[in-house]
Design a protein around this motif. Structure first.
Motif, short mmCIF file in Angstrom:
data_model
loop_
_atom_site.label_atom_id
_atom_site.label_comp_id
_atom_site.label_asym_id
_atom_site.label_seq_id
_atom_site.Cartn_x
_atom_site.Cartn_y
_atom_site.Cartn_z
N ASN A 64 0.82 -1.22 0.00
CA ASN A 64 0.00 0.00 0.00
C ASN A 64 0.85 1.27 0.00
O ASN A 64 0.56 2.23 -0.73
N VAL A 65 1.91 1.26 0.78
CA VAL A 65 2.79 2.44 0.83
C VAL A 65 3.48 2.64 -0.52
O VAL A 65 3.53 3.76 -1.06
N ALA A 66 4.01 1.56 -1.09
CA ALA A 66 4.70 1.66 -2.38
C ALA A 66 3.72 2.10 -3.48
O ALA A 66 4.06 2.96 -4.31
N ILE A 71 1.73 6.33 -7.19
CA ILE A 71 0.64 7.18 -7.68
C ILE A 71 1.01 8.66 -7.53
O ILE A 71 0.65 9.48 -8.36
N GLY A 72 1.77 8.99 -6.48
CA GLY A 72 2.22 10.38 -6.32
C GLY A 72 3.12 10.81 -7.47
O GLY A 72 2.95 11.89 -8.05
N VAL A 73 4.06 9.96 -7.83
CA VAL A 73 4.96 10.25 -8.96
C VAL A 73 4.16 10.28 -10.27
O VAL A 73 4.28 11.21 -11.07
N PHE A 74 3.35 9.26 -10.46
CA PHE A 74 2.58 9.12 -11.70
C PHE A 74 1.69 10.32 -11.97
O PHE A 74 1.66 10.86 -13.08
N MET A 75 0.96 10.77 -10.96
CA MET A 75 0.03 11.88 -11.17
C MET A 75 0.76 13.18 -11.48
O MET A 75 0.29 13.98 -12.29
N VAL A 76 1.89 13.40 -10.86
CA VAL A 76 2.67 14.60 -11.20
C VAL A 76 3.13 14.53 -12.64
O VAL A 76 3.00 15.50 -13.40
N ALA A 136 3.47 8.87 1.92
CA ALA A 136 4.16 8.40 0.71
C ALA A 136 3.68 9.15 -0.52
O ALA A 136 4.50 9.56 -1.37
N VAL A 137 2.38 9.36 -0.65
CA VAL A 137 1.85 10.12 -1.80
C VAL A 137 2.42 11.53 -1.78
O VAL A 137 2.91 12.03 -2.80
N TRP A 138 2.35 12.17 -0.64
CA TRP A 138 2.80 13.55 -0.54
C TRP A 138 4.30 13.68 -0.82
O TRP A 138 4.72 14.53 -1.61
N LEU A 139 5.09 12.82 -0.18
CA LEU A 139 6.54 12.88 -0.39
C LEU A 139 6.93 12.56 -1.83
O LEU A 139 7.82 13.21 -2.39
N ALA A 140 6.28 11.59 -2.42
CA ALA A 140 6.60 11.22 -3.80
C ALA A 140 6.24 12.35 -4.76
O ALA A 140 7.02 12.67 -5.67
N ALA A 141 5.08 12.95 -4.58
CA ALA A 141 4.68 14.06 -5.45
C ALA A 141 5.62 15.25 -5.25
O ALA A 141 6.08 15.86 -6.22
#
Length: 153
Positions: A64-66, A71-76, A136-141
């Motif tokens: 779930n974290v990964a 998704i954070g990277v992908f959406m950006v 994870a979403v926030w940090l990745a984005a």
């Protein structure tokens, strides 16, 4: 007062539209195919790294974290960097990542832990998963935006 005649208003009939299912069928197919891929990868992860009865469900936690980080990277990338084909987001974002991440299994794991007398582990999992997933979403984005900005300068 009488209603005006249609002929005097020069109303043209609307152009025929294709049925909604024709427009949505490719999207539904993309989501279904992607969901199958994501669920298969998640299942493989659970076989590779099985959870121990009564222990913290690390596999689903990290899946779930990964998935949330991806998704954070992908959406950006698809919203701020480059336009993608209209089926990329349904296939990968909704399908693959939706099938890969599993908050229903998360809920079942919590119930199994609580029913099995492992209430503290269940509560820890209950709190840790959404906290880690949202982080994870926030940090990745944020990291993706920062890396892209650094790359452009």
């Amino acid at each position: 007062m009488t209603a005006p005649e249609t002929e005097s208003l020069h109303i043209r009939p609307a152009a025929p539209h294709p049925p909604v299912w024709r427009a949505q069928a490719p999207v539904v197919a993309a989501v279904a195919l992607g969901g199958g891929v994501g669920a298969a990868v998640r299942y493989a992860a659970s076989l590779w790294w099985p959870a121990h009865m009564g222990g913290f469900p690390w596999t689903i936690f990290w899946v779930n974290v990964a998935g949330c980080a991806v998704i954070g990277v992908f959406m950006v990338v698809i919203t701020e960097v480059r336009a993608a084909h209209r089926l990329v987001r349904p296939f990968f974002g909704t399908g693959v990542l939706g099938g890969f991440t599993t908050f229903s299994t998360y809920a079942v794991d919590i119930q199994k832990l609580a029913d099995g007398g492992h209430l503290r582990t269940g509560l820890a999992y209950l709190a840790a998963t959404p906290l880690a997933a949202l982080t994870a979403v926030w940090l990745a984005a944020w990291s993706t935006r920062r890396a892209l900005k650094w790359r452009q300068s």
